[in-house]
Design a protein around this motif. Structure first.
Motif, PDB file in Angstrom:
ATOM      1  N   UNK A  77      21.424  42.390 -26.192  1.00  0.00           N
ATOM      2  CA  UNK A  77      20.746  42.328 -27.498  1.00  0.00           C
ATOM      3  C   UNK A  77      19.568  43.306 -27.555  1.00  0.00           C
ATOM      4  N   UNK A  78      18.826  43.397 -26.474  1.00  0.00           N
ATOM      5  CA  UNK A  78      17.699  44.346 -26.434  1.00  0.00           C
ATOM      6  C   UNK A  78      18.186  45.785 -26.500  1.00  0.00           C
ATOM      7  N   UNK A  79      19.299  46.055 -25.860  1.00  0.00           N
ATOM      8  CA  UNK A  79      19.875  47.397 -25.916  1.00  0.00           C
ATOM      9  C   UNK A  79      20.292  47.727 -27.343  1.00  0.00           C
ATOM     10  N   UNK A  80      20.925  46.779 -28.030  1.00  0.00           N
ATOM     11  CA  UNK A  80      21.306  46.995 -29.429  1.00  0.00           C
ATOM     12  C   UNK A  80      20.062  47.274 -30.273  1.00  0.00           C
ATOM     13  N   UNK A  81      18.999  46.514 -30.071  1.00  0.00           N
ATOM     14  CA  UNK A  81      17.757  46.755 -30.819  1.00  0.00           C
ATOM     15  C   UNK A  81      17.205  48.150 -30.549  1.00  0.00           C
ATOM     16  N   UNK A  82      17.322  48.608 -29.304  1.00  0.00           N
ATOM     17  CA  UNK A  82      16.874  49.972 -28.984  1.00  0.00           C
ATOM     18  C   UNK A  82      17.697  50.992 -29.761  1.00  0.00           C
ATOM     19  N   UNK A  83      19.000  50.759 -29.906  1.00  0.00           N
ATOM     20  CA  UNK A  83      19.846  51.674 -30.678  1.00  0.00           C
ATOM     21  C   UNK A  83      19.493  51.627 -32.160  1.00  0.00           C
ATOM     22  N   UNK A  84      19.142  50.472 -32.664  1.00  0.00           N
ATOM     23  CA  UNK A  84      18.719  50.375 -34.068  1.00  0.00           C
ATOM     24  C   UNK A  84      17.466  51.220 -34.279  1.00  0.00           C
TER      25      UNK A  84
END
Length: 139
Positions: A96-103
């Motif tokens: 989830x944190x990785x996805x937020x970084x991509x956002x």
């Protein structure tokens, strides 16, 4: 094989702790390489795994891993991104944190770059899940 210096040995030990596998087979020069290949791999490995990654006074390993994911993704260097994603997952960064970084990255580095990078993340997430939530060993 060239004799490893104490600093290079320390860097390789740090890398193994961070990566979960020995980096030596990937960086030790092969017979077909020129004599100065050892200098390149030694300098690059020491810089990353002796000098940068162990600096945890202000940025812990987990945060450093997430920053490295974002940098490699923003630069669009997808094979190194794959490795950085594995390092991040191995060191406590959540999917989830990785996805937020991509956002966040999409805003500043571009949506196309973020989508390309996320395609790699999807593959790494799948292999991570297949391995029971353990980052894949590269040995």
């Amino acid at each position: 094989m060239t004799e490893h210096t104490p600093d290079y040995t320390r860097a390789l030990d740090n890398a193994e702790r961070i990566l979960g596998f020995s980096l030596a087979p990937f960086v030790d020069p092969r017979p077909s390489e020129p004599a100065n290949a050892y200098d390149f791999t030694r300098i690059a490995t020491e810089h990353a795994f002796k000098d940068a990654w162990p600096r945890t006074d202000h940025l812990d390993l987990r945060s450093r891993a997430l920053v490295s994911v974002t940098i490699t993704a923003s630069l669009g260097i997808l094979e190194p991104l794959r490795g950085q994603l594995r390092i991040a997952l191995r060191n406590g960064v959540t999917k989830e944190e990785i996805v937020e970084a991509f956002i966040q990255m999409a805003v500043y580095a571009g949506v196309a770059r973020a989508f390309d990078s996320y395609a790699v993340a999807r593959e790494v997430f799948a292999e991570y899940d297949e391995a029971g939530g353990v980052a894949r060993d590269q040995s």
